[in-house]
Design an enzyme around this catalytic site. Structure first.
Site, PDB file in Angstrom:
ATOM      1  N   SER A  15       0.835  -1.207   0.000  1.00  0.00           N
ATOM      2  CA  SER A  15       0.000   0.000   0.000  1.00  0.00           C
ATOM      3  C   SER A  15       0.866   1.252   0.000  1.00  0.00           C
ATOM      4  CB  SER A  15      -0.886  -0.008   1.249  1.00  0.00           C
ATOM      5  OG  SER A  15      -1.467   1.272   1.439  1.00  0.00           O
ATOM      6  N   TYR A  66      -2.554   5.758  -5.219  1.00  0.00           N
ATOM      7  CA  TYR A  66      -3.698   6.650  -5.447  1.00  0.00           C
ATOM      8  C   TYR A  66      -3.165   7.814  -6.270  1.00  0.00           C
ATOM      9  CZ  TYR A  66      -5.886   4.179  -1.544  1.00  0.00           C
ATOM     10  OH  TYR A  66      -6.412   3.229  -0.732  1.00  0.00           O
ATOM     11  N   THR A  95      -5.646   2.257  -7.474  1.00  0.00           N
ATOM     12  CA  THR A  95      -6.968   2.125  -6.847  1.00  0.00           C
ATOM     13  C   THR A  95      -7.869   3.250  -7.348  1.00  0.00           C
ATOM     14  OG1 THR A  95      -5.964   1.147  -4.883  1.00  0.00           O
ATOM     15  CG2 THR A  95      -8.196   2.014  -4.646  1.00  0.00           C
ATOM     16  N   LYS A  99      -7.595  -1.139 -10.023  1.00  0.00           N
ATOM     17  CA  LYS A  99      -8.259  -1.863  -8.933  1.00  0.00           C
ATOM     18  C   LYS A  99      -9.498  -1.113  -8.452  1.00  0.00           C
ATOM     19  CE  LYS A  99      -7.410  -3.573  -4.214  1.00  0.00           C
ATOM     20  NZ  LYS A  99      -7.998  -2.528  -3.358  1.00  0.00           N
ATOM     21  N   HIS A 136     -13.183  -2.626  -2.621  1.00  0.00           N
ATOM     22  CA  HIS A 136     -12.344  -2.071  -1.554  1.00  0.00           C
ATOM     23  C   HIS A 136     -12.731  -2.690  -0.197  1.00  0.00           C
ATOM     24  CE1 HIS A 136      -9.604   1.653  -1.016  1.00  0.00           C
ATOM     25  NE2 HIS A 136      -9.593   1.060   0.157  1.00  0.00           N
TER      26      HIS A 136
HETATM   27  C1  GLV Z   1      -7.265   2.617   2.700  1.00  0.00           C
HETATM   28  O1  GLV Z   1      -7.117   2.503   1.534  1.00  0.00           O
HETATM   29  C2  GLV Z   1      -8.383   2.134   3.411  1.00  0.00           C
HETATM   30  O2  GLV Z   1      -9.252   1.492   2.814  1.00  0.00           O
HETATM   31  O3  GLV Z   1      -8.431   2.371   4.619  1.00  0.00           O
END
Ligand code: GLV
Length: 364
Positions: free
Chosen positions: A110, A133, A159, A239, A263
């Site tokens: 991440s 991001y 994402t 994603k 997500h």
């Molecule tokens: C971060 O991407 C989350 O979903 O907390």
């Protein structure tokens, strides 16, 4: 060094982690947006699929090995990108990298990791991909891409389901923040400070929500996928896709593939479950590009179903954090081993000796 634990499956790891982690950390990882309808439904959707297994197919020799984006996996899984892993265990992402390496699978790191990309790369033997991001400040995004490339990451995972942050009421209630002692080394300066500050005010009392509102770009569009394509030679996976038309657009804009994902139920509540979205996306892609799926994967049979519905591999998320919480790298490794063993059992009982044997007709 923990005691040997008699935990038998990934769901038991979640219960054990709940008993160990501080409330703020557990809720941040476990929680979803709104009423958590999507969170629950995404797990349940795998259970709702029934397997049409085959018989008398000689499954005495089985292999779960596969390749995704040309990169080898011992079984068809990678660790999903998850933020702030030191909230689960002091060793954080390094422990996850060790577990994934030992299990022979890949890991997606991440952007919001509590360990630097370079350090994770060093700890990771298998494929390491970097999740991204798009920031308002494109320079910040570009710098991260260059850093991931330099560190030797094998793909970028963009994402796209988070132009704004879903409202996670658990985080509001707990005034979620990232303790100042925890590094977020892929971010520097003001963004880091925002994450550490416990925000105030009932509406936005999550430091992550304040951070996202300030730094992520809600204007992002397909043009930004092209922009990303233009600044890197790494394959890009988009994603957060749940529709066939969006998957096709991703390919048209230069993506190497997509991750079917909501997500983990953390963004748009009541969004479609990934198990339901996957066949439509697979049909739209028609075998072009890489297709991954995440959300609620807890059993080997879920992996088999995901492959039958068209995925090349799955991403497994929260259970790895529960393994970390229970016993650091060894706990995460055990979670991955349990999943691999369950996959092997599911494949064998379904009459599949290899991933190539898994076809759509295995699901009812
Ligand atoms: C971060 O991407 C989350 O979903 O907390």
């Amino acid at each position: 060094m923990g005691e040997p634990t008699p935990l038998l499956n990934l769901l038991e790891y979640e219960a054990a982690a709940a008993a160990r982690l501080p409330r703020m950390a557990f809720d941040y990882f476990a929680g979803g947006a709104g009423d958590e309808v999507t969170l629950r439904a995404t797990r349940a959707a795998w259970d709702d699929i029934q397997l049409r297994y085959r018989v008398l197919r000689d499954v005495s020799q089985r292999s779960l090995a596969t390749t995704v984006l040309g990169q080898p996996l011992a079984f068809p899984a990678l660790v999903a990108p998850m933020a702030f892993q030191r909230l689960a265990h002091a060793d954080g992402e390094l422990a996850t990298a060790r577990a994934a390496s030992e299990a022979g699978i890949g890991m997606i790191l991440s952007t919001l990791a509590t360990t630097a990309i370079e350090d994770v790369r060093e700890a990771m033997r298998g494929p390491l991909w970097f999740q991204l991001y798009i920031y308002r400040d494109r320079g910040m995004s570009r710098a991260l891409v260059e850093r991931a490339e330099r560190a030797g990451c094998g793909a970028l995972v963009l994402t796209v389901d988070s132009p704004i942050l879903g409202r996670r009421e658990r985080d509001v209630r707990n005034a979620f923040h990232v303790p100042a002692a925890f590094p977020v080394p892929n971010l520097t300066g003001t963004p880091r400070t925002t994450l550490a500050g416990a925000a105030s005010g009932a509406e936005t009392a999550s430091a992550l929500a304040s951070f996202v509102a300030e730094f992520w770009d809600a204007s992002i569009s397909w043009r930004d996928v092209e922009w990303l394509r233009s600044i890197t030679t790494l394959p890009i996976l988009v994603k957060g896709i749940v529709r066939g038309d969006d998957a096709r657009l991703a390919l048209e804009h230069g993506a190497a593939g997509v991750v079917v994902s909501n997500h983990g139920g953390r963004q748009l509540d009541t969004a479609v479950s990934t198990a339901r979205a996957l066949p439509e996306v697979a049909d739209a892609m028609g075998g072009r590009g890489t297709l991954l799926v995440d959300g609620g994967i807890r059993r080997g049979t879920d992996v088999l179903k995901a492959l039958a519905c068209g995925a090349d591999a799955v991403l497994v998320g929260r259970p790895v954090l529960w393994g970390l919480a229970v016993d650091g790298a060894a706990g995460a490794r055990r979670v991955l081993d349990l999943l691999r063993d369950e996959c092997d059992l599911a494949f064998g009982l379904a009459g599949c000796a290899s991933v190539a044997d898994v076809t759509r007709d295995f699901v009812a």
